[in-house]
Design an enzyme around this catalytic site. Structure first.
Site, PDB file in Angstrom:
ATOM      1  N   ASP A 293      35.106   3.608 -11.535  1.00 26.39           N
ATOM      2  CA  ASP A 293      33.950   4.452 -11.038  1.00 26.39           C
ATOM      3  C   ASP A 293      32.538   4.241 -11.579  1.00 26.39           C
ATOM      4  O   ASP A 293      32.438   3.917 -12.847  1.00 26.39           O
ATOM      5  CB  ASP A 293      34.317   6.050 -11.559  1.00 26.39           C
ATOM      6  CG  ASP A 293      35.593   6.496 -11.005  1.00 26.39           C
ATOM      7  OD1 ASP A 293      36.061   5.994 -10.026  1.00 26.39           O
ATOM      8  OD2 ASP A 293      35.906   7.705 -11.503  1.00 26.39           O
TER       9      ASP A 293
ATOM     10  N   ASP B 201      40.605  16.089  -1.521  1.00 27.75           N
ATOM     11  CA  ASP B 201      40.739  16.402  -2.757  1.00 27.75           C
ATOM     12  C   ASP B 201      41.205  17.972  -2.714  1.00 27.75           C
ATOM     13  O   ASP B 201      40.624  18.748  -1.783  1.00 27.75           O
ATOM     14  CB  ASP B 201      39.542  16.537  -3.403  1.00 27.75           C
ATOM     15  CG  ASP B 201      38.960  15.157  -3.516  1.00 27.75           C
ATOM     16  OD1 ASP B 201      39.698  13.967  -3.596  1.00 27.75           O
ATOM     17  OD2 ASP B 201      37.643  14.833  -3.130  1.00 27.75           O
TER      18      ASP B 201
END
Length: 236
Positions: free
Chosen positions: A8, A129
């Site tokens: 990330d 998600d």
């Protein structure tokens, strides 16, 4: 099963958030390309990159970091985070990215999603998600009324080949992933499902390889709970 170690990116650094909270961020390295090289040395064939700055406000802050990673390591790279138009898709594909992940825009603008799938085929993936079974968007801040499983079926039906399915409640918690959800998703024939969120134990790798195409490993790798070399071998 393919293993996707995750990097990330925020302000050019390799970081991890806890359940998507930018205020709960840990910096693991100021040199993401070095992290990628370490992953490759441990047997990684793939890499999952997330541009957190792009996801938060659309800024292309980490493009040079992504360019450096792709130039340095010969890995299959998928990238997500704030990809909201075709220009960004083209920029990443021209860079050598193997698969671009659409998130919020895939929910908000189905016409755009369908056009991109027609144009770029398997190079377009969708990040789904889910919180309490419902699809969440905008950095997990907004929960829609869309059922996660039904949305994945719709994605398969319009030609999406790969879905990254994340149970938000498990992300970054190091308490295990939602194995039951992936068993259900395995019933959607023709869809490659990548498991994401909370994968922490070797036994989960063994269980997941019976049901999904891929698994993303993040915090468990950085905190030493899982060894990447072992995970890659277990997934074979």
């Amino acid at each position: 099963m393919e293993i996707f170690p995750a990097i990330d990116l925020r302000d050019g650094q390799a970081v991890r958030l806890f359940q998507g909270d930018y205020d709960q961020m840990t910096v693991y390295s100021k040199n993401p390309a070095d992290v990628a090289r370490q992953f490759k040395a441990k047997g990684a064939r793939n890499l999952h990159l997330v541009d957190l700055d792009g996801a938060k406000d659309g800024r292309l802050v980490n493009f040079e970091s992504i360019r450096e990673i792709i130039a340095d390591v010969d890995l299959f790279v998928e990238v997500g985070g704030g990809i909201r138009d075709e220009e960004r898709i083209r920029q990443y594909l021209d860079l050598g990215v193997g698969r671009v992940i659409l998130g919020t825009i895939a929910v908000k603008d189905p016409a755009f999603l369908e056009e991109m799938v027609r144009k770029y085929g398997e190079k377009i993936a969708v990040g789904v998600d889910v919180k309490d079974g419902l699809v969440a968007i905008n950095g997990w801040k907004e929960v829609t009324d869309k059922d996660g499983m039904e949305f994945c079926q719709y994605l398969r039906d319009i030609g999406v080949k790969t879905v990254i399915y994340t149970d938000i409640s498990r992300d970054g918690g190091l308490k295990g992933t939602n194995l039951e959800a992936y068993k259900k998703l395995a019933r959607i024939k023709g869809l490659n499902v990548v498991a994401s969120g909370g994968i922490s134990f070797a036994e989960e790798i063994t269980a997941l390889k019976e049901t999904v195409y891929g698994a993303i490993l993040g915090k468990a790798l950085y905190d030493g709970l899982l060894d990447l070399e072992t995970a890659v071998k277990l997934a074979e």
